[in-house]
Design a protein around this motif. Structure first.
Motif, PDB file in Angstrom:
ATOM      1  N   VAL A 300       0.833  -1.202   0.000  1.00 61.54           N
ATOM      2  CA  VAL A 300       0.000   0.000   0.000  1.00 61.54           C
ATOM      3  C   VAL A 300       0.869   1.254   0.000  1.00 61.54           C
ATOM      4  O   VAL A 300       0.633   2.199  -0.755  1.00 61.54           O
ATOM      5  CB  VAL A 300      -0.961   0.007   1.202  1.00 61.54           C
ATOM      6  N   GLY A 301       1.912   1.269   0.824  1.00 56.75           N
ATOM      7  CA  GLY A 301       2.735   2.469   0.958  1.00 56.75           C
ATOM      8  C   GLY A 301       3.742   2.684  -0.147  1.00 56.75           C
ATOM      9  O   GLY A 301       4.154   3.816  -0.408  1.00 56.75           O
ATOM     10  N   ASN A 302       4.193   1.594  -0.807  1.00 58.77           N
ATOM     11  CA  ASN A 302       5.194   1.703  -1.879  1.00 58.77           C
ATOM     12  C   ASN A 302       6.427   2.475  -1.419  1.00 58.77           C
ATOM     13  O   ASN A 302       6.958   3.334  -2.108  1.00 58.77           O
ATOM     14  CB  ASN A 302       4.576   2.392  -3.106  1.00 58.77           C
ATOM     15  N   ASN A 303       6.904   2.138  -0.227  1.00 57.06           N
ATOM     16  CA  ASN A 303       7.983   2.907   0.389  1.00 57.06           C
ATOM     17  C   ASN A 303       9.380   2.355   0.123  1.00 57.06           C
ATOM     18  O   ASN A 303      10.358   2.982   0.529  1.00 57.06           O
ATOM     19  CB  ASN A 303       7.761   2.977   1.908  1.00 57.06           C
ATOM     20  N   GLY A 307      12.750   4.930  -0.597  1.00 57.69           N
ATOM     21  CA  GLY A 307      13.721   5.155   0.469  1.00 57.69           C
ATOM     22  C   GLY A 307      13.108   5.664   1.757  1.00 57.69           C
ATOM     23  O   GLY A 307      13.763   6.371   2.529  1.00 57.69           O
ATOM     24  N   ARG A 308      11.838   5.273   1.990  1.00 59.08           N
ATOM     25  CA  ARG A 308      11.150   5.755   3.191  1.00 59.08           C
ATOM     26  C   ARG A 308      11.081   4.698   4.293  1.00 59.08           C
ATOM     27  O   ARG A 308      10.389   4.904   5.296  1.00 59.08           O
ATOM     28  CB  ARG A 308       9.737   6.213   2.833  1.00 59.08           C
ATOM     29  N   ILE A 309      11.789   3.592   4.125  1.00 58.02           N
ATOM     30  CA  ILE A 309      11.798   2.552   5.158  1.00 58.02           C
ATOM     31  C   ILE A 309      13.077   2.692   5.975  1.00 58.02           C
ATOM     32  O   ILE A 309      14.170   2.802   5.412  1.00 58.02           O
ATOM     33  CB  ILE A 309      11.722   1.149   4.523  1.00 58.02           C
ATOM     34  N   LYS A 310      12.925   2.667   7.288  1.00 55.73           N
ATOM     35  CA  LYS A 310      14.085   2.748   8.177  1.00 55.73           C
ATOM     36  C   LYS A 310      14.073   1.577   9.144  1.00 55.73           C
ATOM     37  O   LYS A 310      13.023   1.103   9.558  1.00 55.73           O
ATOM     38  CB  LYS A 310      14.090   4.063   8.954  1.00 55.73           C
ATOM     39  N   THR A 311      15.279   1.113   9.498  1.00 51.61           N
ATOM     40  CA  THR A 311      15.401   0.024  10.460  1.00 51.61           C
ATOM     41  C   THR A 311      15.313   0.580  11.874  1.00 51.61           C
ATOM     42  O   THR A 311      15.302   1.799  12.088  1.00 51.61           O
ATOM     43  CB  THR A 311      16.740  -0.712  10.273  1.00 51.61           C
ATOM     44  N   VAL A 317      16.743   2.207   4.271  1.00 52.90           N
ATOM     45  CA  VAL A 317      16.846   1.177   3.237  1.00 52.90           C
ATOM     46  C   VAL A 317      16.892   1.887   1.885  1.00 52.90           C
ATOM     47  O   VAL A 317      15.887   2.400   1.396  1.00 52.90           O
ATOM     48  CB  VAL A 317      15.653   0.200   3.302  1.00 52.90           C
ATOM     49  N   ASP A 318      18.081   1.919   1.299  1.00 53.09           N
ATOM     50  CA  ASP A 318      18.300   2.600   0.021  1.00 53.09           C
ATOM     51  C   ASP A 318      18.845   1.579  -0.965  1.00 53.09           C
ATOM     52  O   ASP A 318      19.991   1.130  -0.848  1.00 53.09           O
ATOM     53  CB  ASP A 318      19.292   3.751   0.221  1.00 53.09           C
ATOM     54  N   LEU A 319      18.039   1.192  -1.938  1.00 51.54           N
ATOM     55  CA  LEU A 319      18.445   0.155  -2.882  1.00 51.54           C
ATOM     56  C   LEU A 319      19.639   0.575  -3.723  1.00 51.54           C
ATOM     57  O   LEU A 319      20.304  -0.272  -4.325  1.00 51.54           O
ATOM     58  CB  LEU A 319      17.263  -0.210  -3.800  1.00 51.54           C
ATOM     59  N   PRO A 582       8.630  11.413  -5.790  1.00 52.47           N
ATOM     60  CA  PRO A 582       9.891  12.053  -6.195  1.00 52.47           C
ATOM     61  C   PRO A 582      11.052  11.071  -6.083  1.00 52.47           C
ATOM     62  O   PRO A 582      11.058  10.193  -5.220  1.00 52.47           O
ATOM     63  CB  PRO A 582      10.032  13.201  -5.189  1.00 52.47           C
ATOM     64  N   LYS A 583      12.013  11.225  -6.981  1.00 52.97           N
ATOM     65  CA  LYS A 583      13.203  10.381  -6.892  1.00 52.97           C
ATOM     66  C   LYS A 583      14.031  10.793  -5.683  1.00 52.97           C
ATOM     67  O   LYS A 583      14.225  11.989  -5.445  1.00 52.97           O
ATOM     68  CB  LYS A 583      14.037  10.507  -8.169  1.00 52.97           C
ATOM     69  N   PRO A 584      14.499   9.815  -4.905  1.00 55.25           N
ATOM     70  CA  PRO A 584      15.348  10.185  -3.762  1.00 55.25           C
ATOM     71  C   PRO A 584      16.619  10.880  -4.242  1.00 55.25           C
ATOM     72  O   PRO A 584      17.221  10.467  -5.235  1.00 55.25           O
ATOM     73  CB  PRO A 584      15.647   8.839  -3.086  1.00 55.25           C
TER      74      PRO A 584
END
Length: 729
Positions: A300-303, A307-311, A317-319, A582-584
């Motif tokens: 749902v979030g497409n995060n 780059g919106r996921i953090k541990t 988390v940056d692919l 937006p692109k990170p």
């Protein structure tokens, strides 16, 4: 087709009567045999679920690391896979690690058959390992805990193969694909090439009129239903609901075709059907925290790509931090993870190919034309072709210069040049691509992206309201006994259990089936009633497919209409001109490292020796072709093997290739002009280097056109142009 038409197609009444009698005997026998297959399916289900560690791997395995014993215990484990008889493993080759998806089913699909991801990797000589899981999660385990555990597993594999010619190649199937990508972004030093098969990474992506599963979250009001289901399960999410989602996507197969195939071909189809059902029915559970992360952050979030996921310790988390080559395998026939969801993360992260190169990334993708989602993992044809080629040519992929490539496959023929340089029946090429090639597959408009962003906001609001006003009441009302009863009475589980009982009826079916097999009388294939049966079946499938198409069209129209409404968007804070994807941006730390690296490479234009000069010349000539062929790599490998003075490991060779590639990219004129300074004065050594370039280039195709012009330039730089012409005359 009707009985009347059959009767007037040359079938006399006595003949029609005889055909009818033959068909009645056949269909009666088939009916009993069909119910016996359902009985075996139910018994198999019970036996499989009673196992301590149920799986469908077709190999002997040995437990290496038990995730339940880690500081943060998880229900995952690492096993080594024993090669079958006749397969020789080279312990110095890089190991392969297959990670299976936990998407409702149990583990083992990556090694389901001899011709599988594991099977073809072992045939190529690679040691193989498998990361699987148990049916029940450990209390409190999270997606992050699993990622940390998988890092421990891969560290163990590396420690077991200190002399391997590269870091492990890790294969992530379906849901395991995004998990592997997350871990590789957090611990890039652990990984060799990644093969991400049928894995969704850009969750909103798609094209209108196809694959409407991406609309489900919005149409259900978001992830509150996920939380409710987990609460009704006593803190666990029943994986059977995920399997049910897959079933609902193809009602004609679920409600009719799968069973009809067994009924109509009961003499030959039973074993294959039971083999697959053993995996399909092996439902597993997830903790509420796990499934909520998956739905909220990903589907749902497409995060993920954003780059919106953090541990928990604050890492983002940056692919783009993944330093290993990434191989993405997807299919146009996959209605669960279509090519857009598998590939559009590249568009989400990068502006162009130079942007990919700025992060030192190598991305290779291949798009199958027809195979379905499960076929990516279980199809023997796919294993023998794509997965076999990936396994055999993983070193080629590992040394590719940074950029974007498409892997293509050409069947060998009698006219194939230097066919002995390519193993197997196919020749793999990695052809240079741009982001426009991915855009050409179709995707969302900016308006579509705002619709999905609106659905994500609505999901957040609904989940918050559920947690505040409803969740406390549900949790207070649900007892462990109620939760277990709900799992037992899930429709999918009931469909297995209903025929698996040891009762009088099923015992009678088993006895009757045994008798029928002794006196089986199948109807002839040209029996008119068999043809009529097939026509009826086809009509049923057509009706169910039309129902599915109508339902999908309606769901798309509803989603687009509801979440495209300016009123709904304004209510959740989405403005008409908002850029919701937006692109990170490149971090200042990475930009500083990049600028320092560029300065360092420019300073090395005149540094090196014959080896650097040969590789620079080879890259200069080869880049004119826009592709790399596996035969060229094999020729290069043989040249290295014949060079007694070469002590380069694959990793060292890869480092030189990348350095020379970037030097050529940054300073094309100066880097070519500097080649003579890199070469030894000895003409014999220079001539041998030039011949190495020529042999590698000619291994895959005749050197002509622009490649021939560039080779002439390199010959001049090697100081051999006049002598080569004199020798030729």
């Amino acid at each position: 087709m009707s009985i009347d038409k059959l009767a007037f197609s040359g079938e006399t009444l006595p003949g029609l009567f005889a055909s009818g009698l033959e068909y009645l005997v056949d269909t009666g026998q088939r009916s009993v045999l069909f119910f016996d297959v359902m009985r075996e399916r139910g018994l198999q289900y019970r036996e499989h679920m009673a196992e301590t560690a149920p799986h469908v791997l077709n190999y002997q395995v040995e437990l290496i690391v038990d995730g339940r014993k880690l500081p943060r215990p998880v229900n995952y484990g690492l096993v080594s896979v024993a090669p079958p008889r006749g397969v020789v493993i080279d312990t110095k080759r890089r190991p392969f690690v297959v990670v299976d998806p936990r998407a409702g089913h149990g583990p083992g699909i990556g090694g389901f058959k001899a011709d599988s991801e594991i099977g073809v990797a072992m045939k190529a000589g690679h040691p193989c390992y498998f990361i699987g899981f148990l049916p029940e999660p450990m209390p409190g385990q999270t997606i992050e805990d699993i990622a940390r555990a998988e890092a421990v597993f891969i560290e163990k594999v590396i420690a077991l193969h200190p002399e391997a010619d590269g870091k492990p190649c890790v294969i992530g199937n379906c849901q395991a694909g995004w998990a592997v990508m997350i871990l590789a972004s957090l611990r890039p030093e652990l990984f060799g090439p990644l093969i991400i098969a049928g894995a969704p990474l850009s969750y909103w992506a798609g094209v209108r009129g196809k694959n409407p599963m991406r609309y489900s979250g919005g149409l259900l009001g978001g992830s509150w239903l996920t939380a409710l289901t987990s609460d009704l399960g006593g803190g666990k999410f029943d994986g059977a609901w995920l399997v049910q989602n897959f079933e609902n996507m193809n009602p004609s197969n679920t409600l009719w075709t799968k069973q009809y195939n067994v009924y109509s071909k009961v003499d030959s189809e039973a074993d294959r059907y039971l083999e697959f059902e053993r995996w399909w029915g092996g439902h597993v559970n997830l903790n509420a925290e796990e499934i909520q992360f998956i739905v909220d952050e990903l589907f749902v979030g497409n995060n993920l790509a954003a780059g919106r996921i953090k541990t928990s310790d604050g890492q983002t988390v940056d692919l783009r931090k993944i330093s290993s080559p990434i191989v993405v395998f997807c299919s146009k026939g996959d209605n669960i993870t279509p090519p857009q969801q598998a590939l559009d993360w590249i568009l989400d992260l990068y502006s162009d190919v130079d942007d990919i190169r700025a992060y030192g990334q190598t991305i290779v993708y291949t798009v199958h034309e027809t195979v379905g989602h499960l076929g990516i993992f279980v199809s023997g044809g796919v294993a023998k072709k794509e997965h076999s080629e990936f396994s055999s040519n993983i070193d080629l992929i590992d040394v590719l210069p940074p950029g974007l490539y498409e892997a293509t496959f050409e069947a060998k023929s009698a006219d194939t040049a230097n066919a002995e340089l390519a193993g197997g029946k196919w020749i793999m090429r990695c052809e240079r691509r741009t982001l426009d090639d991915i855009r050409a597959m179709g995707g969302n408009t900016a308006e579509d992206e705002r619709r999905f962003a609106t659905a994500a906001r609505v999901s957040e609001i609904n989940l918050s309201n559920y947690r505040k006003f409803v969740q406390p009441w549900v949790r207070a009302a649900v007892t462990p006994q109620m939760a277990e009863l709900m799992r037992q009475w899930h429709p999918l589980r009931v469909s297995y259990e209903a025929f698996g009982g040891d009762n009088v009826v099923m015992k009678g079916v088993a006895r009757a089936a045994d008798n029928i097999r002794e006196q089986r009388k199948p109807a002839a294939e040209d029996n008119p009633f068999v043809k009529f049966q097939e026509a009826v079946s086809k009509n049923i499938v057509d009706v169910l497919d039309k129902w599915r198409d109508t339902q999908e069209a309606l769901s798309e129209a509803l989603f687009l209409g509801i979440y495209g409404s300016p009123v709904v968007q304004a209510a959740v804070g989405i403005t008409p001109d908002a850029d919701v994807s937006p692109k990170p941006q490149m971090s200042s730390e990475h930009r500083e490292r990049l600028e320092a690296r560029i300065a360092e490479l420019r300073s090395q234009v005149g540094s090196g020796g014959l080896r650097e000069g040969v590789i620079r010349g080879l890259l200069y000539v080869g880049s004119s072709r826009g592709m790399v062929d596996e035969r060229s790599l094999e020729a290069l490998r043989r040249a290295r093997a014949n060079d007694a003075g070469s002590r380069l490991t694959l990793e060292q060779f890869k480092k030189i290739v990348r350095e020379q590639f970037f030097i050529l990219l940054l300073e094309p004129a100066a880097s070519l002009a500097a080649i003579p300074k890199l070469l030894p004065p000895d003409e014999g050594e220079r001539r041998a280097g030039l011949e190495a370039i020529r042999s590698v280039l000619s291994a895959s195709a005749e050197i002509s056109g622009e490649a021939a012009k560039r080779l002439d330039r390199v010959t001049e730089l090697f100081g051999l142009a006049g002598k080569s012409r004199a020798k030729a005359s």
